[in-house]
Enzyme design. Structure first.
Site, mmCIF file in Angstrom:
data_model
loop_
_atom_site.group_PDB
_atom_site.id
_atom_site.type_symbol
_atom_site.label_atom_id
_atom_site.label_comp_id
_atom_site.label_asym_id
_atom_site.label_seq_id
_atom_site.Cartn_x
_atom_site.Cartn_y
_atom_site.Cartn_z
ATOM 1 N N GLU A 60 76.841 -28.589 -35.878
ATOM 2 C CA GLU A 60 77.832 -29.566 -35.409
ATOM 3 C C GLU A 60 79.084 -29.410 -36.263
ATOM 4 O OE1 GLU A 60 77.830 -33.437 -36.403
ATOM 5 O OE2 GLU A 60 76.996 -33.134 -38.385
ATOM 6 N N GLY A 133 67.452 -30.839 -38.887
ATOM 7 C CA GLY A 133 67.130 -29.919 -37.796
ATOM 8 C C GLY A 133 67.694 -28.533 -38.047
ATOM 9 N N THR A 134 68.994 -28.498 -38.417
ATOM 10 C CA THR A 134 69.636 -27.209 -38.676
ATOM 11 C C THR A 134 69.051 -26.595 -39.946
ATOM 12 O OG1 THR A 134 71.650 -28.223 -37.826
ATOM 13 C CG2 THR A 134 71.863 -26.057 -38.800
ATOM 14 N N THR A 168 65.554 -39.976 -44.502
ATOM 15 C CA THR A 168 66.694 -40.262 -43.623
ATOM 16 C C THR A 168 66.295 -40.106 -42.171
ATOM 17 O OG1 THR A 168 67.365 -37.979 -43.873
ATOM 18 C CG2 THR A 168 68.448 -39.588 -45.282
ATOM 19 N N ASN A 195 65.403 -35.305 -53.162
ATOM 20 C CA ASN A 195 66.429 -36.353 -53.203
ATOM 21 C C ASN A 195 66.049 -37.526 -54.093
ATOM 22 O OD1 ASN A 195 68.643 -35.518 -51.826
ATOM 23 N ND2 ASN A 195 67.944 -36.240 -49.835
ATOM 24 N N ASN A 217 74.922 -34.044 -55.088
ATOM 25 C CA ASN A 217 75.280 -32.631 -54.930
ATOM 26 C C ASN A 217 75.906 -32.066 -56.194
ATOM 27 O OD1 ASN A 217 74.348 -32.805 -52.360
ATOM 28 N ND2 ASN A 217 76.341 -33.035 -51.409
ATOM 29 N N GLU A 243 64.756 -10.639 -61.694
ATOM 30 C CA GLU A 243 63.853 -11.048 -62.776
ATOM 31 C C GLU A 243 63.235 -12.419 -62.526
ATOM 32 O OE1 GLU A 243 65.383 -10.614 -66.735
ATOM 33 O OE2 GLU A 243 66.414 -8.770 -66.190
#
Length: 367
Positions: A60, A133-134, A168, A195, A217, A243
């Protein structure tokens, strides 16, 4: 390769951090003289601009549009920011079969094009989540194609794993199980980040009661930066991408190392801590600094990889490891008693200007 919303947003923070570490402006220009060799991660356009060797993919458009319109939008090559028209709606099958199939050829085309710009191509770094989903469906499809086309190349994978207490989407467990199947077959090493664990780190260590995705993030970007520091900077002991696989993977399907990062300090406490090599290394073995919710004190360690950055000398590290081996809580398996792999890179960590974390002269990432 950044796949899905999580992959793109983590990637955005990671590139922002790389830019600061290498002394690049938000549009990829060099300030004074750039720090270290940029060629592993950036393409030099020869007119003073450096372009990240990355491909952003999302089914999207909203997340990629947000990156393009953000302060670092000019940094990335617009051709390698690929977005579809409709998203996978947290559905593995849509990401893998329905919507993903329409876009995969275009993506592989761009991946090949990026590879043609490189000289000594070593492997892929992939960022995605297991719950979306992606992130689950499309990245499995992409991995299948990559494994077919580049069978000898490593894929290192940074994956956001669904947390037990916090979700989520209702279908996260299904997506994760389906995605795990393909990553087990095709990946060299997968670094899982959870998370819930990162939320707890933000809450307990950085004093951010309600952390946003951006705060999460930025934490994950620090880990990514430590893992890839050996490719980008000089150091006394450099760790190659291959390695990680050799040292951390006892059996091809078991390739999910635990990630820990220390020291994680808020700006308010930064000046009051000593952060000696021993302190930050022992902090690595505390469950509170882990990026995945689990208790390692109940099990045994097969192999440990310690990646140091900043002002660290091998003598301190050897003393630290000898001390750690005497602790009851850190048990190695009987058949691999000396399983410590060390990497040292001289440049210290840096943080983005809006980060809640304070920069420290030495830091360590444990895998």
């Amino acid at each position: 390769l950044h796949v899905g919303q999580a992959g793109c947003q983590i990637g955005y923070q990671a590139w922002q951090l790389y830019g600061l570490e290498h002394g690049l402006t938000p549009d990829g220009k060099c300030i004074d003289n750039c720090y270290a060799d940029l060629s592993p991660f950036y393409t030099d356009t020869k007119n003073g601009k450096f372009v990240p060797r990355s491909v952003f993919i999302d089914l999207e458009p909203s997340v990629i549009d947000e990156i393009k319109s953000g302060p670092y939008g000019k940094l990335f090559h617009p051709e390698f920011m690929i977005s579809g028209k409709e998203d996978a709606a947290n559905n593995f099958a849509r990401g893998h079969y329905t919507v993903g199939k329409e876009i995969i050829d275009k993506v592989m085309d761009k991946v090949r094009k990026q590879l043609e710009n490189t000289e000594g191509f070593q492997g892929f770094l992939m960022y995605h989540s297991y719950g979306g989903g992606t992130g689950s469906g499309f990245s499995s499809l992409l991995l299948d194609y990559i494994a077919r086309e580049f069978p000898k190349k490593n894929v290192l994978d940074f994956a956001v794993y669904p947390a037990p207490q916090m979700s989520t989407a209702v279908v996260e467990p299904y997506n994760a199980v389906l995605a795990t199947h393909s990553t087990m077959e095709n990946n060299a090493v997968t670094f899982l980040v959870d998370n819930e664990a990162v939320y707890n780190i933000c809450k307990n260590q950085l004093d951010i009661p309600y952390a946003s995705y951006k705060d999460l993030n930025q934490m994950i970007a620090q880990v990514v930066s430590s893992v890839t520091a050996s490719l980008r900077f000089e150091g006394e002991l450099n760790v190659d991408l291959n390695e990680f696989q050799t040292n951390l993977v006892p059996f091809p399907r078991v390739h999910f190392p635990l990630v820990t990062y220390a020291p994680i300090l808020p700006i308010s406490k930064a000046g009051h801590e000593r952060n000696s090599t021993f302190e930050i290394t022992s902090a690595c073995f505390e469950p509170g600094n882990q990026m995945v919710v689990c208790d390692p004190r109940l099990g045994k360690y097969m192999a440990v990889c310690l990646l140091y950055r900043g002002d660290v000398v091998p003598k301190d590290i050897n003393a630290t490891i000898a001390k750690l081996k005497t602790k009851r809580t850190i048990q190695m398996v009987e058949w691999s008693p000396a399983g410590f792999k060390i990497g040292i890179n001289s440049p210290p960590m840096s943080v983005t200007p809006d980060s809640a974390q304070a920069p420290t002269p030495r830091s360590v990432c444990r895998l």
